[in-house]
Motif scaffolding. Structure first.
Motif, PDB file in Angstrom:
ATOM      1  N   SER A  16       0.836  -1.205   0.000  1.00 16.74           N
ATOM      2  CA  SER A  16       0.000   0.000   0.000  1.00 16.74           C
ATOM      3  C   SER A  16       0.873   1.258   0.000  1.00 16.74           C
ATOM      4  O   SER A  16       0.579   2.231  -0.701  1.00 16.74           O
ATOM      5  CB  SER A  16      -0.932  -0.004   1.214  1.00 16.74           C
ATOM      6  OG  SER A  16      -1.882   1.040   1.113  1.00 16.74           O
ATOM      7  N   SER A  17       1.949   1.216   0.756  1.00 14.39           N
ATOM      8  CA  SER A  17       2.860   2.373   0.833  1.00 14.39           C
ATOM      9  C   SER A  17       3.531   2.636  -0.508  1.00 14.39           C
ATOM     10  O   SER A  17       3.728   3.796  -0.906  1.00 14.39           O
ATOM     11  CB  SER A  17       3.926   2.129   1.910  1.00 14.39           C
ATOM     12  OG  SER A  17       3.330   2.050   3.186  1.00 14.39           O
ATOM     13  N   GLN A  18       3.887   1.566  -1.209  1.00 14.17           N
ATOM     14  CA  GLN A  18       4.500   1.712  -2.532  1.00 14.17           C
ATOM     15  C   GLN A  18       3.511   2.340  -3.512  1.00 14.17           C
ATOM     16  O   GLN A  18       3.890   3.170  -4.345  1.00 14.17           O
ATOM     17  CB  GLN A  18       4.987   0.353  -3.047  1.00 14.17           C
ATOM     18  CG  GLN A  18       6.219  -0.143  -2.280  1.00 14.17           C
ATOM     19  CD  GLN A  18       6.585  -1.593  -2.563  1.00 14.17           C
ATOM     20  OE1 GLN A  18       5.840  -2.325  -3.230  1.00 14.17           O
ATOM     21  NE2 GLN A  18       7.728  -2.018  -2.045  1.00 14.17           N
ATOM     22  N   LEU A  19       2.242   1.956  -3.386  1.00 14.62           N
ATOM     23  CA  LEU A  19       1.215   2.557  -4.247  1.00 14.62           C
ATOM     24  C   LEU A  19       1.020   4.034  -3.899  1.00 14.62           C
ATOM     25  O   LEU A  19       0.868   4.872  -4.796  1.00 14.62           O
ATOM     26  CB  LEU A  19      -0.112   1.791  -4.131  1.00 14.62           C
ATOM     27  CG  LEU A  19      -1.261   2.398  -4.927  1.00 14.62           C
ATOM     28  CD1 LEU A  19      -0.943   2.451  -6.432  1.00 14.62           C
ATOM     29  CD2 LEU A  19      -2.563   1.630  -4.683  1.00 14.62           C
ATOM     30  N   ALA A  20       1.027   4.356  -2.619  1.00 15.26           N
ATOM     31  CA  ALA A  20       0.901   5.770  -2.207  1.00 15.26           C
ATOM     32  C   ALA A  20       2.046   6.585  -2.809  1.00 15.26           C
ATOM     33  O   ALA A  20       1.829   7.691  -3.330  1.00 15.26           O
ATOM     34  CB  ALA A  20       0.891   5.888  -0.685  1.00 15.26           C
ATOM     35  N   ALA A  21       3.262   6.035  -2.757  1.00 12.64           N
ATOM     36  CA  ALA A  21       4.424   6.734  -3.315  1.00 12.64           C
ATOM     37  C   ALA A  21       4.285   6.906  -4.832  1.00 12.64           C
ATOM     38  O   ALA A  21       4.594   7.975  -5.377  1.00 12.64           O
ATOM     39  CB  ALA A  21       5.705   5.974  -2.978  1.00 12.64           C
ATOM     40  N   THR A 238       6.141   6.785   5.506  1.00 20.27           N
ATOM     41  CA  THR A 238       5.780   5.676   6.391  1.00 20.27           C
ATOM     42  C   THR A 238       7.026   4.812   6.538  1.00 20.27           C
ATOM     43  O   THR A 238       7.611   4.399   5.530  1.00 20.27           O
ATOM     44  CB  THR A 238       4.629   4.848   5.779  1.00 20.27           C
ATOM     45  OG1 THR A 238       3.460   5.680   5.677  1.00 20.27           O
ATOM     46  CG2 THR A 238       4.307   3.634   6.628  1.00 20.27           C
ATOM     47  N   VAL A 239       7.436   4.576   7.794  1.00 20.90           N
ATOM     48  CA  VAL A 239       8.673   3.828   8.036  1.00 20.90           C
ATOM     49  C   VAL A 239       8.423   2.601   8.910  1.00 20.90           C
ATOM     50  O   VAL A 239       7.531   2.604   9.758  1.00 20.90           O
ATOM     51  CB  VAL A 239       9.762   4.717   8.696  1.00 20.90           C
ATOM     52  CG1 VAL A 239      10.175   5.848   7.769  1.00 20.90           C
ATOM     53  CG2 VAL A 239       9.301   5.260  10.034  1.00 20.90           C
ATOM     54  N   LEU A 240       9.224   1.572   8.678  1.00 21.50           N
ATOM     55  CA  LEU A 240       9.200   0.327   9.454  1.00 21.50           C
ATOM     56  C   LEU A 240      10.487   0.237  10.264  1.00 21.50           C
ATOM     57  O   LEU A 240      11.571   0.497   9.729  1.00 21.50           O
ATOM     58  CB  LEU A 240       9.118  -0.868   8.486  1.00 21.50           C
ATOM     59  CG  LEU A 240       9.463  -2.255   9.047  1.00 21.50           C
ATOM     60  CD1 LEU A 240       8.370  -2.754   9.990  1.00 21.50           C
ATOM     61  CD2 LEU A 240       9.660  -3.263   7.894  1.00 21.50           C
ATOM     62  N   ILE A 241      10.366  -0.121  11.540  1.00 29.62           N
ATOM     63  CA  ILE A 241      11.566  -0.405  12.332  1.00 29.62           C
ATOM     64  C   ILE A 241      11.962  -1.859  12.076  1.00 29.62           C
ATOM     65  O   ILE A 241      11.132  -2.771  12.204  1.00 29.62           O
ATOM     66  CB  ILE A 241      11.322  -0.159  13.846  1.00 29.62           C
ATOM     67  CG1 ILE A 241      10.856   1.284  14.101  1.00 29.62           C
ATOM     68  CG2 ILE A 241      12.590  -0.475  14.646  1.00 29.62           C
ATOM     69  CD1 ILE A 241      11.818   2.369  13.616  1.00 29.62           C
ATOM     70  N   THR A 242      13.201  -2.062  11.656  1.00 29.93           N
ATOM     71  CA  THR A 242      13.724  -3.400  11.356  1.00 29.93           C
ATOM     72  C   THR A 242      14.694  -3.812  12.474  1.00 29.93           C
ATOM     73  O   THR A 242      15.063  -2.980  13.307  1.00 29.93           O
ATOM     74  CB  THR A 242      14.477  -3.398  10.008  1.00 29.93           C
ATOM     75  OG1 THR A 242      15.641  -2.568  10.151  1.00 29.93           O
ATOM     76  CG2 THR A 242      13.609  -2.871   8.873  1.00 29.93           C
ATOM     77  N   PRO A 243      15.120  -5.072  12.498  1.00 27.87           N
ATOM     78  CA  PRO A 243      16.053  -5.500  13.548  1.00 27.87           C
ATOM     79  C   PRO A 243      17.346  -4.678  13.571  1.00 27.87           C
ATOM     80  O   PRO A 243      17.978  -4.528  14.614  1.00 27.87           O
ATOM     81  CB  PRO A 243      16.333  -6.965  13.195  1.00 27.87           C
ATOM     82  CG  PRO A 243      15.087  -7.406  12.495  1.00 27.87           C
ATOM     83  CD  PRO A 243      14.640  -6.215  11.687  1.00 27.87           C
ATOM     84  N   THR A 244      17.751  -4.135  12.418  1.00 29.61           N
ATOM     85  CA  THR A 244      19.011  -3.387  12.383  1.00 29.61           C
ATOM     86  C   THR A 244      18.832  -1.879  12.241  1.00 29.61           C
ATOM     87  O   THR A 244      19.799  -1.128  12.395  1.00 29.61           O
ATOM     88  CB  THR A 244      19.882  -3.858  11.199  1.00 29.61           C
ATOM     89  OG1 THR A 244      19.069  -3.812  10.011  1.00 29.61           O
ATOM     90  CG2 THR A 244      20.388  -5.257  11.408  1.00 29.61           C
ATOM     91  N   GLY A 245      17.621  -1.422  11.939  1.00 27.58           N
ATOM     92  CA  GLY A 245      17.445   0.018  11.730  1.00 27.58           C
ATOM     93  C   GLY A 245      16.044   0.334  11.251  1.00 27.58           C
ATOM     94  O   GLY A 245      15.079   0.228  11.990  1.00 27.58           O
ATOM     95  N   LEU A 249       8.997   2.637   3.802  1.00 24.46           N
ATOM     96  CA  LEU A 249       8.035   1.835   3.025  1.00 24.46           C
ATOM     97  C   LEU A 249       7.463   2.626   1.856  1.00 24.46           C
ATOM     98  O   LEU A 249       7.111   2.036   0.829  1.00 24.46           O
ATOM     99  CB  LEU A 249       6.895   1.350   3.938  1.00 24.46           C
ATOM    100  CG  LEU A 249       7.328   0.428   5.081  1.00 24.46           C
ATOM    101  CD1 LEU A 249       6.102  -0.020   5.873  1.00 24.46           C
ATOM    102  CD2 LEU A 249       8.094  -0.788   4.567  1.00 24.46           C
ATOM    103  N   THR A 250       7.367   3.941   2.004  1.00 28.48           N
ATOM    104  CA  THR A 250       6.749   4.754   0.961  1.00 28.48           C
ATOM    105  C   THR A 250       7.779   5.200  -0.097  1.00 28.48           C
ATOM    106  O   THR A 250       8.050   6.397  -0.263  1.00 28.48           O
ATOM    107  CB  THR A 250       6.037   5.978   1.569  1.00 28.48           C
ATOM    108  OG1 THR A 250       6.780   6.449   2.703  1.00 28.48           O
ATOM    109  CG2 THR A 250       4.645   5.620   2.021  1.00 28.48           C
ATOM    110  N   THR A 251       8.373   4.197  -0.762  1.00 30.02           N
ATOM    111  CA  THR A 251       9.228   4.490  -1.904  1.00 30.02           C
ATOM    112  C   THR A 251       8.658   3.747  -3.110  1.00 30.02           C
ATOM    113  O   THR A 251       8.235   2.583  -2.991  1.00 30.02           O
ATOM    114  CB  THR A 251      10.695   4.050  -1.679  1.00 30.02           C
ATOM    115  OG1 THR A 251      10.699   2.793  -1.021  1.00 30.02           O
ATOM    116  CG2 THR A 251      11.432   5.045  -0.812  1.00 30.02           C
TER     117      THR A 251
END
Ligand code: MF3
Ligand code: CO
Ligand code: CO
Length: 253
Positions: A16-21, A238-245, A249-251
């Motif tokens: 969904s974020s990719q579509l928004a972008a 819109t950002v996701l927290i990952t195990p490393t950083g 998402l919105t690209t």
């Protein structure tokens, strides 16, 4: 309560974020002197529908259009109108939120209309930089305020700018607006500790003024303006927290 998303939810929110972008980039390519903000609304609406999604703002708490279009001294939540014609020298923020297979993605950016003043151009660059700096500092087990509020306020203050305080970023994905509320100024009471699987927006609204104060239009109940008429600028991811950083998402892919 901040939701930790499952891998299945993350995949849905990423799509969904990719579509928004993609919608944002598509719609922005039509920005030029002479176009109305309602025309931009229609272009975005059609693009979202054509991709099997729903524009989240439409009818959200009574909001009448599919996107927000915020021009010059409008901070956010500007309502597209057929009588609002873009003029050379304006700056305009397009804010796009999609619902795809039930999942939300939310992004916005500010663009110049034709040739703009040096002052407006610097405001755009610096607001974009403030978001970038905040995102780049995201890491599990850090306090949200240390990554976002502190970073953004410190960066923009050196230019005599002010982050708006009344509105903020938000958890997003399963609903339009979830916990946490994301402050864009130093908010020392913040308790949220970042964990992998958290998804939220960062969306600094930066006034080219020493005043962060805003007014909400009494007639339409939505349009947010700077109290002193100063220019205001916003970027949102819109950002996701990952195990490393983090992952933005919105690209567009
Ligand atoms: N997209 C905006 C945000 O970033 C919210 C718009 S609410 C609306 O949170 F109703 F004005 F669309
Ligand atoms: Co948002
Ligand atoms: Co938004």
């Amino acid at each position: 309560m901040v939701i930790i998303k499952t891998s299945q939810q993350i995949e849905g929110i990423r799509k969904s974020s990719q579509l928004a972008a993609a919608t944002l980039n598509h719609t922005a390519s039509f920005i030029a002197p002479g176009i109305s903000t309602e025309k931009l609304n229609q272009i975005a609406h059609q693009f979202i529908i054509d991709h099997g999604a729903i524009p989240a703002p439409l009818n959200y708490l009574g909001y009448p259009k599919s996107i927000c279009t915020s021009v010059n001294n409008v901070v956010c939540h500007g309502i597209p109108s057929s009588t609002e014609i873009l003029q050379e020298g304006d700056i305009i923020n397009l804010d796009i939120t999609t619902i795809l297979n039930g999942y939300y993605g939310d992004t916005s950016a500010t663009y110049p209309v034709g040739k703009i003043s040096k002052e407006a151009s610097l405001l755009i660059d610096r607001t974009k930089n403030s978001l970038k700096l905040a995102i780049n500092s995201l890491k599990p087990n850090k306090n949200l305020n240390d990554c976002v509020g502190k970073v953004i306020e410190k960066y923009v203050k050196q230019f005599g700018y002010s982050p708006v305080k009344d509105l903020g970023g938000h958890g997003v994905g399963i609903e339009f607006h979830e916990d946490p509320f994301v402050f864009h100024f130093d908010y020392s009471y913040e308790k949220t500790i970042l964990k992998p699987g958290m998804i939220f927006t960062i969306e600094p609204m930066i006034n080219a003024s020493t005043s962060w104060r805003i007014n909400i239009d009494k007639k339409d109940g939505w349009t947010v303006r700077t109290i002193d008429g100063a220019l205001s600028c916003q970027f949102e991811h819109t950002v996701l927290i990952t195990p490393t950083g983090f992952e933005i998402l919105t690209t567009e892919v």
